[in-house]
Write a protein that holds these residues in place. Structure first.
Motif, mmCIF file in Angstrom:
data_model
loop_
_atom_site.group_PDB
_atom_site.id
_atom_site.type_symbol
_atom_site.label_atom_id
_atom_site.label_comp_id
_atom_site.label_asym_id
_atom_site.label_seq_id
_atom_site.Cartn_x
_atom_site.Cartn_y
_atom_site.Cartn_z
ATOM 1 N N VAL A 76 24.283 -12.682 28.774
ATOM 2 C CA VAL A 76 22.906 -12.188 28.733
ATOM 3 C C VAL A 76 22.824 -10.897 27.928
ATOM 4 C CG1 VAL A 76 21.023 -11.254 30.128
ATOM 5 C CG2 VAL A 76 22.239 -13.300 30.897
ATOM 6 N N LYS A 77 23.784 -9.996 28.151
ATOM 7 C CA LYS A 77 23.808 -8.729 27.406
ATOM 8 C C LYS A 77 23.971 -8.994 25.911
ATOM 9 C CE LYS A 77 26.204 -4.281 27.102
ATOM 10 N NZ LYS A 77 24.944 -3.519 27.089
ATOM 11 N N LEU A 78 24.820 -9.979 25.596
ATOM 12 C CA LEU A 78 25.094 -10.295 24.189
ATOM 13 C C LEU A 78 23.859 -10.824 23.472
ATOM 14 C CD1 LEU A 78 27.375 -10.501 22.036
ATOM 15 C CD2 LEU A 78 27.719 -12.855 22.819
ATOM 16 N N ILE A 79 23.082 -11.664 24.143
ATOM 17 C CA ILE A 79 21.935 -12.306 23.484
ATOM 18 C C ILE A 79 20.621 -11.581 23.754
ATOM 19 C CG2 ILE A 79 23.068 -14.553 23.611
ATOM 20 C CD1 ILE A 79 21.160 -15.276 25.914
ATOM 21 N N SER A 80 20.670 -10.484 24.516
ATOM 22 C CA SER A 80 19.436 -9.790 24.891
ATOM 23 C C SER A 80 18.552 -9.377 23.711
ATOM 24 C CB SER A 80 19.758 -8.577 25.765
ATOM 25 O OG SER A 80 20.625 -7.683 25.085
ATOM 26 N N PRO A 81 19.122 -9.016 22.525
ATOM 27 C CA PRO A 81 18.223 -8.662 21.416
ATOM 28 C C PRO A 81 17.355 -9.820 20.936
ATOM 29 C CG PRO A 81 20.437 -7.802 21.032
ATOM 30 C CD PRO A 81 20.529 -8.737 22.186
ATOM 31 N N TRP A 82 17.730 -11.036 21.267
ATOM 32 C CA TRP A 82 17.012 -12.201 20.738
ATOM 33 C C TRP A 82 16.136 -12.905 21.773
ATOM 34 C CZ3 TRP A 82 22.187 -11.217 19.598
ATOM 35 C CH2 TRP A 82 22.444 -10.842 18.271
ATOM 36 N N ILE A 83 16.072 -12.375 22.980
ATOM 37 C CA ILE A 83 15.223 -13.003 23.993
ATOM 38 C C ILE A 83 14.151 -12.019 24.446
ATOM 39 C CG2 ILE A 83 17.031 -14.571 24.791
ATOM 40 C CD1 ILE A 83 17.575 -12.738 27.111
ATOM 41 N N ASP A 84 13.150 -12.530 25.117
ATOM 42 C CA ASP A 84 12.033 -11.722 25.606
ATOM 43 C C ASP A 84 12.565 -10.593 26.492
ATOM 44 O OD1 ASP A 84 9.695 -10.666 26.568
ATOM 45 O OD2 ASP A 84 9.009 -12.497 27.564
#
Length: 457
Positions: free
Chosen positions: A135-143
């Protein structure tokens, strides 16, 4: 030996409605016991549905459709992943425990009752930490509004998984209330209590607060269930040495996990795909429709949870006639109540949706599309449990995988154009395909006619 005790009463017994009802629910045979246990499970799920429905109505009204849609999205991931991270142990317990009892292997039985929970708890904790890292890794790309609720969802998973494992152990001993009430009633009541408390204290009830309430509810319910289960097992199982056959447990459980996983993917694909193509508001409306129809699937769940370990017992004993009669009974008591419940829910659908808020009534016509698949699937009863318990897990997994792929492809094709209507249509078509496939597999492998109506072999 016939198991249909309700139909085999002596001619001297009184006739009429009262006698039929007495025979139906107070008999001493396996069929009557199954009806009582299934009735207990169904009652628990209905009460749970009422609590869940009430809590969803409160959340939808307090949070608004956007935050409610985010909460639904995250909670769907919790349900999906949490139900798969037990390696299939929750389901395979209903095969493993009766087999250990029948063979007198008490050391492995004692080992399974404790070791299965340690195994699923530790592994789910590790996986949850890895998911939090993802989640931390992909957080820039999700709401951005979804990130914190997703972290909280990861925190929920270990307790959710252990609770599922304990549910399987309890059901294998016919302790249906112990297995189900912590998850389906106590948990829901706690969610309502915690969210209402936050609302009363003046907190802005968004997706994050709702997930915090859910995390606390899942952990409290699981710990309470563990304490009671351990006490009951202590009085039920004689103390002694323990043997831990992890490899053997996984050999049984992993094929069942495939079946359960594809079933869950089939169940949640519509919501997860919807989130990618439509607004959170529309996801919330669709989820309200699904929750309204949930009563139908509870009937199937109740019969599946009650019958699985008995399928194993009769098969292990080599009593084919008893098994066949029991399967017929299970199918009949899945389909006809499901059909009646569907008709009632469709008749009351619009006012039930209105309880979520006036804007939710726009999903009423989706109910009719979604109901088709549920009724068709109920026509063959809990045959996936029959296949799993009798050693046909692999072919059952293939059937579910095929239905999941069909559902995913249809959702990707229909959802962008038709939204919730497309998701409901895709799921109903996939369920119909799955039903036909499972009917054919059981006919070919076991020689049984697993349909609620029609000529029986």
């Amino acid at each position: 030996m016939a198991v249909m005790d309700a139909n085999s009463a002596p001619a001297t017994e009184p006739t009429g409605l009262k006698a039929r009802l007495r025979a139906l629910f107070t008999g001493t045979g396996e069929a009557s016991l199954t009806r009582r246990l299934a009735g207990t499970i169904f009652l628990i799920r209905v009460i749970s549905a009422g609590l869940a429905y009430f809590s969803q109505i409160l959340l939808a009204r307090w949070m608004g459709t956007s935050d409610y849609g985010i909460y639904v999205y995250v909670w769907t991931w919790v349900l999906l992943l949490g139900s798969m991270m037990d390696f299939g142990i929750a389901a395979s317990a209903q095969k493993i425990i009766p087999e250990y009892r029948a063979s007198g292997d008490h050391a492995r039985l004692r080992g399974f009752l404790s070791g299965s929970r340690w195994m699923t708890g530790i592994v789910s904790l590790i996986v949850s930490l890895l998911l939090a890292g993802l989640v931390k890794l992909i957080s820039p790309w999700i709401d951005a509004e979804t990130v914190v609720p997703l972290y909280l969802g990861c925190l929920t998973l270990p307790a959710f998984v252990v609770a599922n494992t304990q549910d399987g152990i309890a059901r294998s001993h016919d302790w249906m209330r112990l297995g189900l009430m912590p998850q389906f009633i106590i948990r829901q009541a706690l969610i309502i209590g915690f969210t209402a408390g936050a609302f009363a204290l003046g907190f802005k009830l968004g997706a994050t607060i709702a997930m915090l309430a859910s995390v606390a509810a899942v952990w409290v319910a699981m710990i309470g269930q563990m304490i009671v289960l351990n006490r009951r097992l202590h009085t039920h199982i004689e103390p002694g040495p323990k043997a831990y056959d992890y490899r053997g447990w996984l050999a049984v459980s992993l094929p069942i996990l495939l079946v359960e996983s594809f079933y869950l993917l089939l169940s949640y694909t519509d919501v997860l795909v919807l989130q990618q193509f439509v607004s959170s508001d529309e996801v919330g409306v669709y989820f309200a429709v699904v929750k309204t129809l949930a009563l139908v699937s509870f009937i199937h769940y109740a019969m599946s949870a009650t019958t699985a370990h008995r399928f194993t017992e009769y098969h292990t004993a080599g009593d084919k006639d008893r098994l066949a009669a029991y399967v017929t009974h299970a199918i009949k008591w899945t389909f006809w109540p499901s059909l009646a419940a569907t008709l009632i829910l469709l008749a009351l659908g619009k006012p039930l949706l209105w309880l979520f808020g006036p804007q939710f009534t726009g999903g009423y016509d989706i109910m009719f599309i979604a109901a088709i698949g549920l009724v068709v699937r109920a026509a063959i009863g809990p045959v996936e449990r029959l296949l799993n318990m009798l050693g046909h897990q692999h072919i059952c997994a293939v059937a579910y995988a095929s239905a999941f792929v069909m559902n995913l492809v249809l959702c990707l094709v229909l959802v962008p154009k038709f939204g919730g209507h497309g998701a409901a249509a895709a799921t109903s078509i996939a369920l119909t395909f799955e039903t036909i496939l499972l009917f054919w597999i059981v006919r070919q492998r076991l020689g049984l006619h697993v349909l609620a109506f029609g000529k029986r072999k």
